[in-house]
Design a protein around this motif. Structure first.
Motif, PDB file in Angstrom:
ATOM      1  N   PRO A 119      48.275  41.334  30.213  1.00 28.91           N
ATOM      2  CA  PRO A 119      48.015  41.274  31.658  1.00 28.91           C
ATOM      3  C   PRO A 119      48.269  42.593  32.360  1.00 28.91           C
ATOM      4  N   VAL A 120      49.245  43.375  31.892  1.00 27.22           N
ATOM      5  CA  VAL A 120      49.517  44.671  32.517  1.00 27.22           C
ATOM      6  C   VAL A 120      48.302  45.587  32.372  1.00 27.22           C
ATOM      7  N   ILE A 123      45.421  44.227  34.680  1.00 25.61           N
ATOM      8  CA  ILE A 123      45.740  44.484  36.095  1.00 25.61           C
ATOM      9  C   ILE A 123      45.631  45.978  36.390  1.00 25.61           C
ATOM     10  N   VAL A 126      42.018  46.686  36.990  1.00 21.98           N
ATOM     11  CA  VAL A 126      41.588  46.256  38.326  1.00 21.98           C
ATOM     12  C   VAL A 126      42.083  47.222  39.396  1.00 21.98           C
ATOM     13  N   ALA A 127      43.292  47.741  39.225  1.00 25.97           N
ATOM     14  CA  ALA A 127      43.891  48.607  40.248  1.00 25.97           C
ATOM     15  C   ALA A 127      43.438  50.059  40.146  1.00 25.97           C
ATOM     16  N   CYS A 139      42.370  51.348  29.761  1.00 23.93           N
ATOM     17  CA  CYS A 139      42.989  50.059  30.092  1.00 23.93           C
ATOM     18  C   CYS A 139      42.322  48.902  29.354  1.00 23.93           C
ATOM     19  N   GLY A 197      37.596  40.664  40.784  1.00 17.10           N
ATOM     20  CA  GLY A 197      38.887  41.249  40.443  1.00 17.10           C
ATOM     21  C   GLY A 197      39.980  40.187  40.384  1.00 17.10           C
ATOM     22  N   SER A 198      39.932  39.261  41.335  1.00 14.62           N
ATOM     23  CA  SER A 198      40.898  38.148  41.320  1.00 14.62           C
ATOM     24  C   SER A 198      40.728  37.298  40.075  1.00 14.62           C
ATOM     25  N   VAL A 201      42.423  38.958  37.165  1.00 12.90           N
ATOM     26  CA  VAL A 201      43.885  38.810  37.230  1.00 12.90           C
ATOM     27  C   VAL A 201      44.290  37.384  36.843  1.00 12.90           C
ATOM     28  N   ALA A 204      43.927  37.010  33.108  1.00 11.62           N
ATOM     29  CA  ALA A 204      44.981  37.720  32.386  1.00 11.62           C
ATOM     30  C   ALA A 204      46.307  36.971  32.447  1.00 11.62           C
ATOM     31  N   VAL A 205      46.638  36.445  33.628  1.00  7.02           N
ATOM     32  CA  VAL A 205      47.902  35.717  33.790  1.00  7.02           C
ATOM     33  C   VAL A 205      47.882  34.409  32.986  1.00  7.02           C
TER      34      VAL A 205
END
Length: 444
Positions: A119-120, A123, A126-127, A139, A197-198, A201, A204-205
C-alpha cells in the motif's frame, strides 16, 4: 463402529455388547451434503478463506484504476500502458522469489512485510507529481513486486494433509471468476464518491488488510516449513521436470485464452455496441462460477491427469463454438460453455501443481503457475491483436482453437509424468495391519 460400553454397563457374558434401546442410541452427527458448505464451515480454513477473499477482491480493480487514474492526470495512454506494464512485470519477475521466501521462512513474515510495502508503494504512486513519470514507474514496479502472495499461500494450505484439497482448489477456481467480476464492480462503487485515485488507495488498503488478516490466522501460523538442509537449490521449484512440463502447458493455454481479451470486445462491438462488452464478459464469468461449483461437488472416478487432458480437449471444442458464433447472443452462449469447462480444468491444474511440486517449494510452484499464465495471456493478447488487425476476429479465435488442441495433445502425452506416485505396498506380517502415522509436516 459401535460405541464403547462404559465400565458399569451390563455384559452378556460372551463378549458381545447388549442391544441398545432407541433411547440409548447416540444420533449420528449430521454432515453437510454440499462439499462447499463443509469447506466454508471448516473452523481452521474459514478465516484464511475470508481474508484471502478480502485481499484478492481488488486484483482487477487495481489494474483498471491505474489506467483510468493515469489518463485522468493528463498523461497519454502510452504512459498508462507503460505504468501498467511496469506493475505487471514487477510482479511477474519477483513474485516467484517472494513465494520462495514464504516456503523458507513461513507465511506470516512475508505476508506482513509485503502487506506493509504494497500500500505504501501504491499510495506513493497516487501522490507523485504527474510529470514525474520515472518516479511513478518506480512506485508501480515496487508495488507489483511486493504484491502479497495470498493466492499461493491459500492454495498451499488447501494442499496440506488433512484438508479437502480438491474442493478447496475448486473453490479457488470459482473465486477467480468472482474476482474478475467483482473487481470492476468495486471500482464502479468507489467512483460514486471518489475518483480513480481513491479506488487505487482503497484497493491497496484492502489488499494489505487481507494479507495481514491472513497472516494472523491459525492455519497460516501453524503451517510447517520444510527444514533446510544445506544450500537452497537456485532453480527451486523449477527443478521438477513434471512441474516444468505443466508450466509449459499453462503458458500455451494462456496464449490461447489471452486472444479472447482482444477478440471478444472487437466481436461484440462489431455485432452490437461497446456497451454490451461488459455483459458478454459477465456471462463468461457466471459460466466459470457454475462450472467450478459443479466440479467441486463431484467425485472423480478417473485419475486427475486423465480428466485434465480430456478437459483441455473439451475446451478446444468450446473454443470452436466461440469461433462459430455469429452474433452477440450466440457468443454469450459459447462463452458460458467455455466458462463451464474452464473452471474445472483450472481446478485440476491446481491439483497437478500441488502433486508435481517439490517438497519445500509448493507456494513457489503455485506462483510460477500464476506468472506463466499471466505471461501467456499477455503474449496471446499481442498475437490476437496482430491477427485481428490483419484478418479480423476469426483469426484470433481460430488461433485459440489450435492452441487448445496443442495443449490437449501435450497433456495426453504427459499423463504418466503427471500421475500420482504409487502407494507403497504394505509388507506382510503384523506391522502391515498397523495404521500409518499421521503426517507431521505439510508437503511444503
Amino acid at each position: 463402529m459401535s460405541p464403547t460400553p462404559s465400565v458399569d454397563s451390563p455384559s452378556t457374558g460372551d463378549g458381545a455388547e447388549p442391544p441398545q434401546t432407541p433411547e440409548d442410541r447416540v444420533p449420528e452427527p449430521r454432515t453437510a451434503k454440499n462439499p462447499f458448505v463443509a469447506v466454508v464451515h471448516d473452523k481452521v480454513m474459514r478465516a484464511p478463506l475470508f481474508w484471502s477473499a478480502v485481499g484478492r477482491l481488488p486484483l482487477y480493480l487495481i489494474s483498471v484504476s491505474m489506467v483510468v487514474f493515469t489518463a485522468s492526470r493528463g498523461l497519454s495512454y502510452f504512459s498508462a500502458g507503460l505504468l501498467l506494464s511496469g506493475y505487471s512485470l514487477g510482479g511477474a519477475a519477483l513474485a516467484p522469489f517472494v513465494a520462495r521466501a514464504v516456503d523458507r521462512y513461513g507465511q506470516p513474515p512475508v505476508l506482513l512485510i509485503t502487506g506493509a510495502v504494497y500500500p505504501v508503494a501504491l499510495i506513493g504512486f497516487v501522490a507523485a507529481d504527474p510529470e514525474a513519470v520515472a518516479l511513478q514507474l518506480v512506485c508501480v514496479v515496487v508495488a507489483g513486486a511486493a504484491m502479497p502472495p495470498i493466492s499461493g499461500c491459500i492454495r498451499s494450505l488447501w494442499s496440506a494433509p488433512g484438508n479437502t484439497e480438491r474442493v478447496g482448489l475448486s473453490l479457488e477456481a470459482v473465486l477467480g471468476e468472482v474476482f474478475v467480476i467483482g473487481g470492476p464492480l468495486l471500482f464502479s462503487l468507489v467512483l460514486i464518491w471518489g475518483g480513480a485515485g481513491s479506488a487505487l488507495v482503497v484497493g491497496a488498503v484492502l489488499t494489505s488488510v487481507g494479507a495481514i488478516g491472513f497472516a494472523a490466522t491459525r492455519a497460516s501460523r501453524d503451517r510447517k516449513v520444510a527444514p533446510v538442509t544445506g544450500k537452497r537449490d537456485p532453480l527451486g521449484a523449477l527443478r521438477s521436470p513434471a512441474l516444468v512440463r505443466l508450466l509449459v502447458l499453462l503458458l500455451v493455454a494462456g496464449c490461447a485464452t489471452g486472444a479472447y481479451s482482444v477478440a471478444v470486445p472487437a466481436f461484440v462491438e462489431t455485432h452490437g455496441s461497446a456497451g454490451d462488452i461488459g455483459m458478454v464478459f459477465g456471462v463468461w464469468g457466471v459460466g466459470g462460477i457454475l462450472g467450478g461449483i459443479w466440479y467441486g461437488s463431484r467425485t472423480l472416478r478417473r485419475p486427475s491427469e486423465t480428466v485434465f487432458a480430456w478437459g483441455l480437449l473439451a475446451l478446444a471444442g468450446a473454443s470452436a463454438l466461440v469461433l462459430a458464433a455469429w452474433d452477440n447472443w450466440s457468443m454469450g452462449v459459447a462463452l458460458v460453455v467455455l466458462g463451464l469447462l474452464q473452471s474445472p480444468v483450472t481446478a485440476l491444474s491446481y491439483e497437478l501443481i500441488s502433486r508435481t511440486a517439490r517438497e519445500g517449494y509448493v507456494t513457489e510452484a503455485y506462483t510460477w503457475a500464476i506468472t506463466v499464465s499471466v505471461g501467456g495471456s499477455a503474449i496471446g493478447s499481442q498475437l490476437g491483436g496482430l491477427g485481428l488487425g490483419a484478418y479480423g476476429t476469426s483469426a484470433p479465435f481460430l488461433g485459440a482453437v489450435v492452441g487448445m488442441l496443442v495443449v490437449a495433445a501435450l497433456a495426453f502425452g504427459a499423463r504418466r509424468l503427471f500421475a500420482a506416485p504409487a502407494e507403497p505396498e504394505a509388507s506382510a506380517g503384523p506391522a502391515a495391519t498397523a495404521e500409518p502415522a499421521a503426517a507431521v509436516t505439510s508437503p511444503a
